[in-house]
Design a protein around this motif. Structure first.
Motif, PDB file in Angstrom:
ATOM      1  N   SER A  25      19.340  -9.835  14.137  1.00 41.63           N
ATOM      2  CA  SER A  25      18.272 -10.096  13.179  1.00 41.63           C
ATOM      3  C   SER A  25      17.706  -8.761  12.698  1.00 41.63           C
ATOM      4  N   ALA A  26      17.167  -8.764  11.488  1.00 41.06           N
ATOM      5  CA  ALA A  26      16.610  -7.541  10.911  1.00 41.06           C
ATOM      6  C   ALA A  26      15.352  -7.132  11.670  1.00 41.06           C
ATOM      7  N   LYS A  27      15.222  -5.849  11.904  1.00 38.10           N
ATOM      8  CA  LYS A  27      14.040  -5.329  12.586  1.00 38.10           C
ATOM      9  C   LYS A  27      12.961  -5.134  11.534  1.00 38.10           C
ATOM     10  N   ARG A  28      11.803  -5.709  11.716  1.00 44.73           N
ATOM     11  CA  ARG A  28      10.767  -5.695  10.694  1.00 44.73           C
ATOM     12  C   ARG A  28       9.474  -5.055  11.195  1.00 44.73           C
ATOM     13  N   ASP A  29       9.571  -3.952  11.916  1.00 40.72           N
ATOM     14  CA  ASP A  29       8.361  -3.320  12.424  1.00 40.72           C
ATOM     15  C   ASP A  29       7.902  -2.145  11.565  1.00 40.72           C
ATOM     16  N   PHE A  30       8.552  -1.934  10.409  1.00 40.57           N
ATOM     17  CA  PHE A  30       8.152  -0.854   9.521  1.00 40.57           C
ATOM     18  C   PHE A  30       6.912  -1.279   8.738  1.00 40.57           C
ATOM     19  N   VAL A  31       5.920  -0.382   8.653  1.00 42.42           N
ATOM     20  CA  VAL A  31       4.689  -0.663   7.920  1.00 42.42           C
ATOM     21  C   VAL A  31       4.334   0.566   7.100  1.00 42.42           C
ATOM     22  N   TYR A  32       4.026   0.349   5.817  1.00 40.75           N
ATOM     23  CA  TYR A  32       3.562   1.445   4.970  1.00 40.75           C
ATOM     24  C   TYR A  32       2.123   1.798   5.342  1.00 40.75           C
ATOM     25  N   GLU A  33       1.778   3.067   5.140  1.00 41.91           N
ATOM     26  CA  GLU A  33       0.405   3.500   5.393  1.00 41.91           C
ATOM     27  C   GLU A  33      -0.523   2.784   4.418  1.00 41.91           C
ATOM     28  N   GLN A  34      -1.615   2.251   4.942  1.00 40.04           N
ATOM     29  CA  GLN A  34      -2.610   1.580   4.107  1.00 40.04           C
ATOM     30  C   GLN A  34      -3.624   2.618   3.656  1.00 40.04           C
ATOM     31  N   LEU A  35      -3.808   2.747   2.349  1.00 43.81           N
ATOM     32  CA  LEU A  35      -4.712   3.749   1.783  1.00 43.81           C
ATOM     33  C   LEU A  35      -5.973   3.079   1.265  1.00 43.81           C
ATOM     34  N   THR A  36      -7.091   3.792   1.363  1.00 41.40           N
ATOM     35  CA  THR A  36      -8.338   3.375   0.735  1.00 41.40           C
ATOM     36  C   THR A  36      -8.916   4.587   0.042  1.00 41.40           C
ATOM     37  N   PHE A  37      -8.951   4.534  -1.286  1.00 42.42           N
ATOM     38  CA  PHE A  37      -9.496   5.614  -2.103  1.00 42.42           C
ATOM     39  C   PHE A  37     -10.871   5.188  -2.600  1.00 42.42           C
ATOM     40  N   THR A  38     -11.789   6.133  -2.655  1.00 43.86           N
ATOM     41  CA  THR A  38     -13.093   5.890  -3.259  1.00 43.86           C
ATOM     42  C   THR A  38     -13.172   6.721  -4.530  1.00 43.86           C
ATOM     43  N   PHE A  39     -13.483   6.066  -5.627  1.00 39.80           N
ATOM     44  CA  PHE A  39     -13.592   6.708  -6.934  1.00 39.80           C
ATOM     45  C   PHE A  39     -15.073   6.810  -7.290  1.00 39.80           C
ATOM     46  N   TYR A  40     -15.535   8.017  -7.649  1.00 38.61           N
ATOM     47  CA  TYR A  40     -16.936   8.254  -7.969  1.00 38.61           C
ATOM     48  C   TYR A  40     -17.084   8.644  -9.432  1.00 38.61           C
ATOM     49  N   GLY A  41     -18.117   8.116 -10.048  1.00 35.07           N
ATOM     50  CA  GLY A  41     -18.482   8.492 -11.409  1.00 35.07           C
ATOM     51  C   GLY A  41     -19.995   8.496 -11.487  1.00 35.07           C
ATOM     52  N   GLY A  42     -20.615   9.676 -11.364  1.00 33.29           N
ATOM     53  CA  GLY A  42     -22.073   9.751 -11.303  1.00 33.29           C
ATOM     54  C   GLY A  42     -22.558   9.048 -10.046  1.00 33.29           C
ATOM     55  N   PRO A  43     -23.601   8.225 -10.147  1.00 25.64           N
ATOM     56  CA  PRO A  43     -24.105   7.537  -8.942  1.00 25.64           C
ATOM     57  C   PRO A  43     -23.290   6.293  -8.574  1.00 25.64           C
ATOM     58  N   ALA A  44     -22.390   5.850  -9.455  1.00 25.22           N
ATOM     59  CA  ALA A  44     -21.584   4.647  -9.196  1.00 25.22           C
ATOM     60  C   ALA A  44     -20.277   5.013  -8.493  1.00 25.22           C
ATOM     61  N   SER A  45     -19.697   4.042  -7.804  1.00 29.30           N
ATOM     62  CA  SER A  45     -18.407   4.249  -7.145  1.00 29.30           C
ATOM     63  C   SER A  45     -17.739   2.897  -6.907  1.00 29.30           C
ATOM     64  N   PRO A 119       5.994   6.604  -1.099  1.00 25.42           N
ATOM     65  CA  PRO A 119       6.150   5.798   0.100  1.00 25.42           C
ATOM     66  C   PRO A 119       5.889   6.627   1.355  1.00 25.42           C
ATOM     67  N   THR A 120       4.995   6.125   2.192  1.00 24.54           N
ATOM     68  CA  THR A 120       4.594   6.822   3.409  1.00 24.54           C
ATOM     69  C   THR A 120       4.469   5.815   4.542  1.00 24.54           C
ATOM     70  N   ALA A 121       5.114   6.094   5.645  1.00 25.51           N
ATOM     71  CA  ALA A 121       5.058   5.197   6.802  1.00 25.51           C
ATOM     72  C   ALA A 121       3.749   5.375   7.542  1.00 25.51           C
ATOM     73  N   SER A 122       3.272   4.298   8.159  1.00 25.79           N
ATOM     74  CA  SER A 122       2.010   4.352   8.884  1.00 25.79           C
ATOM     75  C   SER A 122       2.122   5.048  10.234  1.00 25.79           C
ATOM     76  N   ASN A 123       3.332   5.100  10.798  1.00 22.43           N
ATOM     77  CA  ASN A 123       3.449   5.649  12.146  1.00 22.43           C
ATOM     78  C   ASN A 123       4.560   6.687  12.291  1.00 22.43           C
ATOM     79  N   GLY A 124       4.963   7.304  11.191  1.00 21.00           N
ATOM     80  CA  GLY A 124       5.967   8.359  11.267  1.00 21.00           C
ATOM     81  C   GLY A 124       7.395   7.873  11.352  1.00 21.00           C
ATOM     82  N   THR A 125       7.643   6.571  11.168  1.00 23.34           N
ATOM     83  CA  THR A 125       9.020   6.081  11.208  1.00 23.34           C
ATOM     84  C   THR A 125       9.739   6.441   9.921  1.00 23.34           C
ATOM     85  N   CYS A 126      11.029   6.308   9.938  1.00 20.36           N
ATOM     86  CA  CYS A 126      11.843   6.638   8.775  1.00 20.36           C
ATOM     87  C   CYS A 126      11.515   5.682   7.634  1.00 20.36           C
TER      88      CYS A 126
END
Length: 134
Positions: A25-45, A119-126
Motif C-alpha cells: 500500500s502507498a505510504k501516506r505520511d508526507f505532509v506539507y508545511e502549513q504556513l500562516t502569513f499575516t498581511f498588514y496595511g496600516g492599522p488593519a491586518s 513545496p516544503t515538507a513539514s518534517n524534513g522528508t523528501c
C-alpha cells in the motif's frame, strides 16, 4: 516427456500472485508545511493559512499591504506574490526583507491577490516532486 496437469485452482492462484510479492500500500505520511502569513496595511491586518505545496492561493482581501509576516518561513525567496495593481501602474511593488529577516516590506503598498510558495515538507522528508532527497 511427461506433462503434469495442475488443478484449475492452482493455476488461477499462480496467475493472480505477483512475481514481486504481496501488493504494497502507498505510504501516506508526507505532509506539507502549513504556513500562516499575516498581511498588514496600516492599522488593519488579516491572516492567510495554506500548505506550502506549490499551489496558488487567493487572499480574498482587498487590503493594501505594506508588510508581510510569514512567521519562520523564508517567504521572500520561497514564495511568489501576485498583485492587484490599479490601472496605469507600470511596475510591481518592491519586496524587501526587514525585521527578523523573514518579514517583508511591500513598497509601495499594494493589494496582494494570490500567494504561491515552493513545496516544503513539514518534517524534513523528501518532497514528492523531486527524484531524490538532498
Amino acid at each position: 516427456m511427461r506433462f503434469t496437469l495442475l488443478p484449475l485452482v492452482t493455476i488461477l492462484g499462480i496467475a493472480s500472485s505477483s512475481p514481486l510479492g504481496p501488493e504494497m500500500s502507498a505510504k501516506r505520511d508526507f505532509v506539507y508545511e502549513q504556513l500562516t502569513f499575516t498581511f498588514y496595511g496600516g492599522p488593519a491586518s488579516y491572516e492567510l493559512s495554506f500548505p506550502a505545496d506549490g499551489s496558488t492561493y487567493p487572499t480574498n482581501n482587498a487590503l493594501s499591504v505594506s508588510l508581510i509576516d510569514p512567521g519562520t518561513f523564508s517567504a521572500l525567496w520561497g514564495c511568489n506574490f501576485y498583485y492587484d495593481l490599479p490601472a496605469g501602474t507600470a511596475e510591481n511593488p518592491v519586496l524587501t526583507s526587514i525585521g527578523n529577516g523573514n518579514e517583508i516590506a511591500v513598497g509601495p503598498p499594494a493589494t496582494i491577490s494570490y500567494v504561491a510558495c515552493e513545496p516544503t515538507a513539514s518534517n524534513g522528508t523528501c518532497l514528492p516532486v523531486y527524484a531524490q532527497c538532498e
